[in-house]
Design a protein around this motif. Structure first.
Motif, PDB file in Angstrom:
ATOM      1  N   GLU A  59       0.828  -1.203   0.000  1.00  0.00           N
ATOM      2  CA  GLU A  59       0.000   0.000   0.000  1.00  0.00           C
ATOM      3  C   GLU A  59       0.864   1.255   0.000  1.00  0.00           C
ATOM      4  O   GLU A  59       0.544   2.241  -0.673  1.00  0.00           O
ATOM      5  CB  GLU A  59      -0.918  -0.013   1.223  1.00  0.00           C
ATOM      6  N   TRP A  60       1.951   1.243   0.750  1.00  0.00           N
ATOM      7  CA  TRP A  60       2.868   2.387   0.785  1.00  0.00           C
ATOM      8  C   TRP A  60       3.472   2.614  -0.600  1.00  0.00           C
ATOM      9  O   TRP A  60       3.531   3.762  -1.081  1.00  0.00           O
ATOM     10  CB  TRP A  60       3.963   2.115   1.813  1.00  0.00           C
ATOM     11  N   ASN A  61       3.917   1.559  -1.240  1.00  0.00           N
ATOM     12  CA  ASN A  61       4.477   1.680  -2.588  1.00  0.00           C
ATOM     13  C   ASN A  61       3.448   2.221  -3.567  1.00  0.00           C
ATOM     14  O   ASN A  61       3.765   3.055  -4.427  1.00  0.00           O
ATOM     15  CB  ASN A  61       4.989   0.324  -3.068  1.00  0.00           C
ATOM     16  N   LYS A  62       2.224   1.749  -3.438  1.00  0.00           N
ATOM     17  CA  LYS A  62       1.162   2.208  -4.332  1.00  0.00           C
ATOM     18  C   LYS A  62       0.888   3.696  -4.130  1.00  0.00           C
ATOM     19  O   LYS A  62       0.688   4.444  -5.094  1.00  0.00           O
ATOM     20  CB  LYS A  62      -0.101   1.390  -4.086  1.00  0.00           C
ATOM     21  N   ARG A  63       0.872   4.118  -2.885  1.00  0.00           N
ATOM     22  CA  ARG A  63       0.581   5.527  -2.582  1.00  0.00           C
ATOM     23  C   ARG A  63       1.627   6.457  -3.170  1.00  0.00           C
ATOM     24  O   ARG A  63       1.296   7.511  -3.720  1.00  0.00           O
ATOM     25  CB  ARG A  63       0.511   5.725  -1.067  1.00  0.00           C
ATOM     26  N   TRP A  64       2.926   6.058  -3.072  1.00  0.00           N
ATOM     27  CA  TRP A  64       4.011   6.957  -3.456  1.00  0.00           C
ATOM     28  C   TRP A  64       4.617   6.634  -4.825  1.00  0.00           C
ATOM     29  O   TRP A  64       5.487   7.367  -5.299  1.00  0.00           O
ATOM     30  CB  TRP A  64       5.107   6.910  -2.399  1.00  0.00           C
ATOM     31  N   PRO A  86      17.179   6.247 -11.362  1.00  0.00           N
ATOM     32  CA  PRO A  86      17.294   4.823 -11.717  1.00  0.00           C
ATOM     33  C   PRO A  86      17.479   3.990 -10.457  1.00  0.00           C
ATOM     34  O   PRO A  86      18.206   4.388  -9.539  1.00  0.00           O
ATOM     35  CB  PRO A  86      18.546   4.789 -12.604  1.00  0.00           C
ATOM     36  N   THR A  87      16.834   2.841 -10.406  1.00  0.00           N
ATOM     37  CA  THR A  87      16.827   2.105  -9.150  1.00  0.00           C
ATOM     38  C   THR A  87      16.782   0.608  -9.383  1.00  0.00           C
ATOM     39  O   THR A  87      16.640   0.141 -10.521  1.00  0.00           O
ATOM     40  CB  THR A  87      15.638   2.563  -8.289  1.00  0.00           C
ATOM     41  N   THR A 138      11.775  -2.145  -3.767  1.00  0.00           N
ATOM     42  CA  THR A 138      10.368  -2.462  -3.496  1.00  0.00           C
ATOM     43  C   THR A 138      10.173  -2.804  -2.025  1.00  0.00           C
ATOM     44  O   THR A 138       9.143  -2.468  -1.421  1.00  0.00           O
ATOM     45  CB  THR A 138       9.912  -3.647  -4.369  1.00  0.00           C
ATOM     46  N   MET A 139      11.167  -3.474  -1.437  1.00  0.00           N
ATOM     47  CA  MET A 139      11.130  -3.797  -0.015  1.00  0.00           C
ATOM     48  C   MET A 139      11.859  -2.757   0.830  1.00  0.00           C
ATOM     49  O   MET A 139      11.427  -2.435   1.942  1.00  0.00           O
ATOM     50  CB  MET A 139      11.758  -5.171   0.213  1.00  0.00           C
ATOM     51  N   GLU A 140      12.953  -2.221   0.317  1.00  0.00           N
ATOM     52  CA  GLU A 140      13.805  -1.362   1.136  1.00  0.00           C
ATOM     53  C   GLU A 140      13.114  -0.086   1.582  1.00  0.00           C
ATOM     54  O   GLU A 140      13.187   0.287   2.767  1.00  0.00           O
ATOM     55  CB  GLU A 140      15.079  -1.012   0.365  1.00  0.00           C
ATOM     56  N   TYR A 141      12.442   0.612   0.658  1.00  0.00           N
ATOM     57  CA  TYR A 141      11.850   1.889   1.022  1.00  0.00           C
ATOM     58  C   TYR A 141      10.755   1.744   2.079  1.00  0.00           C
ATOM     59  O   TYR A 141      10.806   2.427   3.116  1.00  0.00           O
ATOM     60  CB  TYR A 141      11.312   2.595  -0.220  1.00  0.00           C
TER      61      TYR A 141
END
Length: 279
Positions: A24-29, A62-63, A68-71
């Motif tokens: 959900e956090w990844n989706k939001r940001w 670039p990443t 996906t897990m770290e942030y």
């Protein structure tokens, strides 16, 4: 002296199952690659795109897929609160600094940068890093202070930060510099504060492969990093951290299906947090 707590036994190589709150956090940001848009351009060419803000704060650096897990792990582990003094080591153009500033933190990004980073879609100037960083943070309406120096050369006061992040940075420098950087973080961390580290573990580099280093860096001796300072390891299993006596490369290889690898390169993420005593 390195002290440990019971929380480290949870195991801290990133696992393959992504918690729902991370998704959900990844989706939001839009982490880690930026929001999907039609006719998308490569990251560094997005500066000159129409309405570049539509990519979101994670759309310009670039990443690696491991972010996906770290942030989200770093965010939820650190629990940033409004008014906290936060240092992002090697933050470059990561959207993570934007998220922290949106949370109400007072954010400093210390990153010396390099000219070649601006070689795609960006006109170079004598101070391209500062110009692009200013444009980037203004676009997302946040105030982040950029210090374009190495951490150990920057003029920060001791005990001046509540949270210090170093996300996939230490593996890019040699062991001596990595140790100096962590020493400096410990010096700058306020009592009770937290250092949040993610460190790449390359599967094509010793002690797994034949290489001493690859194009991205080397496998850091994490035990050497952590044993130099009197901070408490709040999470980080020695059996999953390179350099510890408990770390067995063959055992990691045998358990490879448990972990979260990058889809485009053989690398895993080691997670560690360090707490500075109050006294």
């Amino acid at each position: 002296m390195l002290t440990r707590t019971a929380r480290e036994e949870s195991g801290m190589l990133a696992k393959k199952d992504i918690p729902p709150e991370y998704r959900e956090w990844n989706k939001r940001w839009g982490a880690p690659y930026g929001f999907h848009v039609d006719h998308s351009q490569v990251s560094l060419q997005r500066f000159s795109a129409k309405n570049p803000e539509r990519y979101g704060p994670f759309g310009f650096q670039p990443t690696s897929h491991t972010r996906t897990m770290e942030y989200p792990w770093a965010y939820f582990t650190a629990d940033p609160q409004p008014g906290m003094r936060v240092l992002d080591v090697g933050g470059w153009l990561s959207g993570f600094q934007v998220v922290l500033a949106k949370q109400g933190c007072k954010v400093v990004n210390v990153d010396p940068s390099e000219d070649e980073k601006w070689s795609v879609g960006v006109e170079k100037t004598n101070d391209a890093h500062a110009e692009i960083h200013g444009w980037f943070t203004s676009m997302f309406d946040v105030d982040v202070t950029l210090v374009s120096e190495r951490l150990q050369d920057a003029d920060f006061e001791a005990n001046s930060f509540d949270r210090i992040f170093s996300l996939s940075v230490l593996e890019h420098v040699d062991q001596d510099e990595a140790e100096l950087m962590v020493d400096t973080m410990c010096h700058l961390l306020a009592p009770g504060g937290l250092i949040v580290l993610s460190i790449d573990l390359f599967l094509d580099v010793k002690p797994f492969g034949l290489l001493d280093k690859n194009a991205w860096g080397r496998n850091t001796d994490v035990h050497a990093l952590l044993s130099r300072n009197n901070l408490t390891v709040e999470c980080g299993d020695p059996a999953e951290l390179c350099g510890f006596p408990e770390f067995d490369p063959q055992r990691i290889a045998d358990r490879i299906d448990e972990f979260f690898p990058s889809w485009n390169y053989p690398v895993l993420s080691q997670f560690v947090t360090l707490r500075k005593p109050l006294g």
